[in-house]
Design a protein around this motif. Structure first.
Motif, PDB file in Angstrom:
ATOM      1  N   SER A  74       0.888  -1.303  -0.044  1.00  8.37           N
ATOM      2  CA  SER A  74      -0.082  -0.024  -0.076  1.00  8.37           C
ATOM      3  C   SER A  74       0.714   1.258   0.139  1.00  8.37           C
ATOM      4  O   SER A  74       0.400   2.317  -0.492  1.00  8.37           O
ATOM      5  CB  SER A  74      -0.888   0.168   1.215  1.00  8.37           C
ATOM      6  OG  SER A  74      -0.264   0.183   2.358  1.00  8.37           O
ATOM      7  N   PHE A 104       4.993  -3.392  -6.787  1.00  3.47           N
ATOM      8  CA  PHE A 104       3.604  -3.649  -6.799  1.00  3.47           C
ATOM      9  C   PHE A 104       3.089  -4.862  -7.149  1.00  3.47           C
ATOM     10  O   PHE A 104       2.354  -5.883  -6.555  1.00  3.47           O
ATOM     11  CB  PHE A 104       2.825  -2.642  -7.526  1.00  3.47           C
ATOM     12  CG  PHE A 104       1.404  -2.882  -7.854  1.00  3.47           C
ATOM     13  CD1 PHE A 104       0.393  -2.696  -6.539  1.00  3.47           C
ATOM     14  CD2 PHE A 104       0.779  -3.352  -8.811  1.00  3.47           C
ATOM     15  CE1 PHE A 104      -0.762  -2.800  -6.701  1.00  3.47           C
ATOM     16  CE2 PHE A 104      -0.691  -3.602  -9.054  1.00  3.47           C
ATOM     17  CZ  PHE A 104      -1.536  -3.370  -7.891  1.00  3.47           C
ATOM     18  N   THR A 279      -6.267  -2.941  -3.584  1.00  7.17           N
ATOM     19  CA  THR A 279      -4.965  -2.093  -3.400  1.00  7.17           C
ATOM     20  C   THR A 279      -5.278  -1.152  -2.242  1.00  7.17           C
ATOM     21  O   THR A 279      -4.295  -0.616  -1.505  1.00  7.17           O
ATOM     22  CB  THR A 279      -4.498  -1.025  -4.501  1.00  7.17           C
ATOM     23  OG1 THR A 279      -5.864  -0.180  -4.989  1.00  7.17           O
ATOM     24  CG2 THR A 279      -4.293  -1.904  -5.703  1.00  7.17           C
TER      25      THR A 279
END
Length: 310
Positions: A74, A104, A279
């Motif tokens: 995050s 990511f 996310t």
């Protein structure tokens, strides 16, 4: 045409979640609150598990890693996302974009397999309690985590390596709030066939294999719960199990919606909304779902706070 491993673009512009000016401040406040909850919740769990020896069990070992992953991934994009709500242009360098893409992918894939390991841990605990200490020994737990990170490393390297092989000519506006795979593929001025094939294969494996494993595990768990004679015991087990399934469904469902379908401009806008769930929402929810309803964590929190008070 430039060589395949050279990009003519030196920076990208991230469009963000929306371009409506009236929504920028409310969205900034919303995502800032979610990020603060994510950081405090997951950092708190990491601290509690580290300080309390009675939480040094396989279940909390996986939860420790899950909290670490949620905290890291995050943080890969949220600070940049928040700056977009307060600035007119959100610019990220080519190298910064590729770095963000790698980390990511790494943390998202890691989470897939950690959630799978947690489901397997619960399956063994409920369905094979007598063999629990054998099947979930420290060596097995460490191997499961090592495998999770190796799968994440290989998947992230595959996606990022293929992306570095593309050429970006003039278009540099990414229709997203982060450097994700599909929005970047739309900007390439060279063929993306190999990249799309890699996305379908890697994302397919990393979504379908863990999700099937998780739901099969929970299927056996539910079957065992139904054989519990105590009504109160069944109710408690169902409550915990359903919470886990909701979190897992949200994570894998939104991820599958984003990656396991053909990309287009219209679907990309839908994808941005769905990606918010895995996310932003899931990392904030996980501490609540997996721990704050847990009696052991509450006891550990009480003990830790009492030690700090006196």
């Amino acid at each position: 045409m430039a060589p395949g491993n050279v990009s003519l673009v030196t920076e990208f512009i991230l469009l963000g979640l929306t371009d409506l000016s009236d929504l920028q401040l409310p969205l900034f406040c919303l995502f800032l609150i979610m990020y603060v909850v994510t950081v405090l919740g997951n950092l708190g769990l990491i601290t509690l598990i580290g300080l309390n020896t009675h939480l040094h069990t396989p279940m909390y070992f996986f939860l420790f890693n899950l909290s670490f992953i949620d905290l890291c991934y995050s943080s890969v994009f949220t600070p940049k996302m928040l700056t977009h709500f307060t600035s007119k242009k959100n610019i990220i360098s080519y190298r910064g974009c590729m770095t963000q893409l790698y980390f990511f992918c790494f943390f998202v894939i890691s989470e897939c397999y950690v959630l799978t390991s947690m489901a397997y841990d619960r399956y063994v605990a409920i369905c094979n309690p007598l063999l629990y200490h054998v099947l979930m020994s420290p060596k097995v737990c460490s191997s499961l985590m090592l495998g999770s990170y190796l799968m994440a490393f290989s998947g992230a390297m595959a996606h990022t390596g293929c992306m570095l092989g593309l050429t970006f000519c003039d278009a540099n506006t990414i229709n997203h709030y982060l450097c994700d795979i599909l929005p970047l593929l739309q900007l390439s001025c060279t063929s993306t066939y190999v990249n799309e094939l890699v996305v379908f294969i890697v994302a397919g494996i990393n979504v379908m294999v863990p999700s099937v494993t998780i739901f099969v595990s929970y299927g056996f768990i539910l079957s065992s719960i139904l054989r519990i004679s105590s009504r109160e015991g069944r109710s408690k087990a169902f409550s915990t199990c359903s919470s886990h399934i909701v979190a897992v469904s949200l994570f894998f469902g939104s991820g599958a919606f984003m990656y396991l379908k053909p990309s287009s401009a219209g679907s990309m806008d839908e994808g941005k909304i769905s990606s918010v769930f895995y996310t932003n929402v899931v990392p904030a929810m996980n501490p609540l779902i997996y721990s704050l309803r847990n009696k052991d964590v509450k006891i550990a929190l009480t003990k830790t706070l009492s030690k700090r008070t006196f």
